[in-house]
Design a protein around this motif. Structure first.
Motif, short mmCIF file in Angstrom:
data_model
loop_
_atom_site.label_atom_id
_atom_site.label_comp_id
_atom_site.label_asym_id
_atom_site.label_seq_id
_atom_site.Cartn_x
_atom_site.Cartn_y
_atom_site.Cartn_z
N VAL A 18 35.64 0.39 12.77
CA VAL A 18 34.22 -0.32 11.16
C VAL A 18 32.35 0.18 12.34
O VAL A 18 32.02 -0.20 13.11
N LEU A 19 31.87 1.36 11.84
CA LEU A 19 30.48 1.11 11.83
C LEU A 19 28.95 0.84 10.92
O LEU A 19 29.32 1.37 10.00
N ALA A 20 27.68 0.53 11.90
CA ALA A 20 26.90 0.68 10.83
C ALA A 20 26.36 1.37 10.28
O ALA A 20 26.02 2.46 10.97
N ASP A 21 25.95 1.13 9.32
CA ASP A 21 25.14 2.38 8.88
C ASP A 21 24.18 2.78 8.67
O ASP A 21 23.57 2.76 7.97
N THR A 22 23.70 2.71 10.12
CA THR A 22 22.34 3.78 10.65
C THR A 22 22.55 3.73 11.68
O THR A 22 23.46 4.15 12.63
N GLY A 23 21.05 5.29 12.24
CA GLY A 23 21.07 6.16 13.09
C GLY A 23 21.83 6.75 12.79
O GLY A 23 22.77 7.41 11.99
N ARG A 52 23.84 10.73 6.33
CA ARG A 52 24.41 10.59 8.15
C ARG A 52 26.27 10.92 8.03
O ARG A 52 26.33 11.72 9.28
N LEU A 53 27.07 10.71 6.99
CA LEU A 53 28.29 10.89 6.99
C LEU A 53 28.53 12.71 6.87
O LEU A 53 28.93 13.31 7.69
N ALA A 54 27.44 13.27 6.71
CA ALA A 54 27.27 14.62 6.32
C ALA A 54 27.10 15.04 7.61
O ALA A 54 27.82 16.31 8.36
N ASP A 55 26.08 14.97 8.51
CA ASP A 55 26.11 15.25 10.19
C ASP A 55 27.18 14.18 11.18
O ASP A 55 27.68 15.29 12.19
N ALA A 56 27.64 13.51 10.51
CA ALA A 56 29.36 13.34 11.70
C ALA A 56 30.29 14.04 11.04
O ALA A 56 31.61 14.13 11.51
#
Length: 206
Positions: free
Chosen positions: A64-69, A98-102
């Protein structure tokens, strides 16, 4: 299904989080890694409350990751070097970016909502150089167009509920006497329960 092979983003009121499940897919030279063992002793990631951490891990999230950075950097920090193939987004805006970048190159973002109120946006480099694909999903339209498959999906969910493998937190209110209270509860921000209205006297006009 595809959702089990990728990175999943679900809106969580209170602290924006990304619940991530990876399959070990990605480039050929990426080494598939097992997800860390789920344990209540593992501390939450920075920016994620302990309650949210335990809740999402209990639902099956590998991390579980914070949706930042940068989510990509955060995944690498927890040794998920094989990029996710699929991301589910219901928030929109910068969160979807941010999701697409991951994702791994050629990955797919499935958008089924926009709770953040801003349309998802991606740079042209995301489209051209990385080949990221994006498509939308309207659940109601899908169910209307595929009634047989929808019925099968509902039956599968019912079996999981009966087997106590899937739970839906809900709060019941009596329609005749508790409607106002139920309405106020439904309007609360950050609630994690479904509001159910009970009808004791069928046929009575309210």
């Amino acid at each position: 299904g595809p959702a089990e092979e990728g990175s999943t983003r679900h809106p969580t009121p209170g602290d924006g989080t990304a619940a991530v499940r990876t399959s070990g897919g990605g480039s050929k030279d990426a080494s598939p890694l097992k997800a860390p063992a789920r344990t209540s002793l593992e501390p939450p990631s920075p920016g994620v409350s302990l309650k949210t951490h335990r809740w999402l891990r209990g639902l099956g999230a590998s991390h579980v990751l914070a949706d930042t950075g940068s989510l990509r950097a955060r995944l690498e920090a927890v040794r998920f070097f094989a990029r996710p193939k699929v991301a589910l987004d219901a928030v929109g805006g910068a969160s979807a970016s941010r999701l697409a970048d991951a994702l791994t190159d050629g990955g797919e973002v499935l958008v089924y909502g926009c709770l953040g109120g801003r349309a998802p946006a991606w740079s042209w480099q995301t489209w051209v150089f990385r080949g990221i694909r994006v498509r939308g999903l309207n659940t109601r339209a899908w169910m209307a167009d595929h009634p047989t498959r929808a019925a099968g999906a509902i039956e599968a969910l019912a079996k999981l509920c009966r087997a106590d493998k899937l739970r839906v937190e809900h709060t019941e209110y009596e329609l005749a006497t508790e409607f106002d209270e139920a309405f106020e509860h439904a309007e609360e921000r950050g609630r994690r329960t479904k509001i159910v209205l009970k009808v004791s006297d069928v046929g009575v006009q309210y």
